[in-house]
Scaffold this active site. Structure first.
Site, short mmCIF file in Angstrom:
data_model
loop_
_atom_site.label_atom_id
_atom_site.label_comp_id
_atom_site.label_asym_id
_atom_site.label_seq_id
_atom_site.Cartn_x
_atom_site.Cartn_y
_atom_site.Cartn_z
N LYS A 49 11.67 1.63 2.89
CA LYS A 49 10.68 0.72 2.31
C LYS A 49 10.64 0.86 0.79
CE LYS A 49 8.12 0.78 6.62
NZ LYS A 49 7.05 1.37 7.42
N GLN A 93 2.35 5.66 6.61
CA GLN A 93 3.37 5.69 7.66
C GLN A 93 2.83 6.39 8.92
OE1 GLN A 93 6.47 4.18 7.43
NE2 GLN A 93 6.64 4.68 9.60
N ASP A 116 0.41 -4.05 6.13
CA ASP A 116 0.98 -3.93 7.48
C ASP A 116 0.24 -4.81 8.47
OD1 ASP A 116 3.21 -2.31 7.69
OD2 ASP A 116 2.06 -0.44 7.64
#
Ligand code: NAP
Length: 280
Positions: A49, A93, A116
């Site tokens: 990412k 994460q 997200d």
């Protein structure tokens, strides 16, 4: 023989567009990435990412924390990033090390920085068709269908899996695109009866070679979301690709299908957040 949907090429196009638009903003978009602990798979995802951010002209702010980080320390960092005007998106994460409450962390991220799209506020907005951000994996699948001119309207869509991050939002987006959607899961009886009727079959279960050729209708569109490891440790999906490819009209490979698109859609969400922050 099916057309292979090239997620890698499509993701490159999305990222090029994000890069172009990001460069036109008065301030460089920023993503804060939080990684707690030493999980090797999480490290690979986070590095990927951060690399995407560099490619797209997005600044990434890395926060590597030890596995012993307390809940309060983690929440304090999220609050600090919520208030940071250089940070447009916050990504924590998952999974978090044992003892840390993932739900509390997701809920603590400001919805306007929840790139997200895991926060209940954004999930709710999506479910009523007023999204700010879309969850990256299902959004990537929808982008693939659009790019290959695959109609969803009126089609029989079957989603295998009902997780909060993939199966459920996937079903929602297909419904909003006027598909007729069935969601199957581990308690579904006669699952094959459903898959055989699918014009569009999306598999997000996490079981290698689960979807066999006899489960797929001739000419179906087969989207494989899964990222599994086969007996040789090789990355693969849920679909028995070699057997299903001759039967399908379109199919996504693993690797090179939904994975790169998921990453590209994250970049798009960060751009969206940055545009909103800079407009206010
Ligand atoms: P998850 O939370 O483990 O959910 C798996 C789903 O599959 C559950 O709903 C489960 O049903 C269902 N399932 C399990 N066994 C089944 C069976 N035998 N028959 C029918 N349904 C069954 O997984 P996830 O997070 O959604 O991820 C799914 C897969 O996608 C994984 O391989 C993951 O690595 C991959 N993934 C890929 C990306 C990407 O970028 N490409 C992103 C996210 C996830 P129950 O609800 O009844 O337990």
């Amino acid at each position: 023989m099916a057309v292979r949907i090239d997620g890698k090429a499509l993701a490159a196009q999305v990222k090029a567009r994000v890069r172009e638009e990001a460069a036109r903003l008065p301030r460089q978009p920023g993503l804060a990435v939080i990684l707690v602990g030493e999980d090797p798979a999480s490290k690979v995802y986070v590095n990927g990412k951060e690399k995407d951010c560099t490619e797209c002209g997005i600044q990434s702010f890395s926060h590597r924390l030890p596995a012993e980080t307390s809940q309060e320390e983690l929440l304090a960092l999220v609050r600090e990033l919520n208030a940071d005007r250089l940070v447009d998106g916050i990504l924590c994460q998952l999974p978090l090390p044992k003892g840390l409450d993932e739900e509390a962390v997701i809920n603590a991220i400001a919805p306007d920085k929840d790139v997200d799209c895991f926060h209940p506020f954004n999930v709710g907005r999506m479910s009523i068709g007023e999204p700010v951000f879309l969850p990256c994996t299902p959004a990537g699948v929808m982008e693939m269908l659009r790019a290959y001119d695959i109609p969803v309207r009126g089609k029989n869509c079957v989603v295998l899996g009902r997780s909060n991050i993939v199966g459920k939002p996937m079903a929602m987006l297909l419904t909003q695109a006027d598909g007729t959607v069935t969601v199957c899961h581990s308690k579904t009886e006669d699952l094959v009866e459903f898959t055989r009727r699918a014009d569009i079959l999306v598999s997000a279960i996490g079981k290698t070679r689960f979807v066999t050729a006899d489960m797929v209708k001739d000419g179906a569109v087969v989207i494989d979301v899964a990222m599994n490891r086969d007996e040789n440790g090789k990355l693969c999906g849920d679909v028995d690709f070699a057997a299903v490819e001759p039967k399908a009209s379109f199919i996504t490979p693993v690797p090179g299908g939904v994975g790169p698109m998921t990453r590209a859609m994250l970049m798009e969400n960060i751009l969206t957040a940055a545009k909103q922050h800079q407009a206010t």
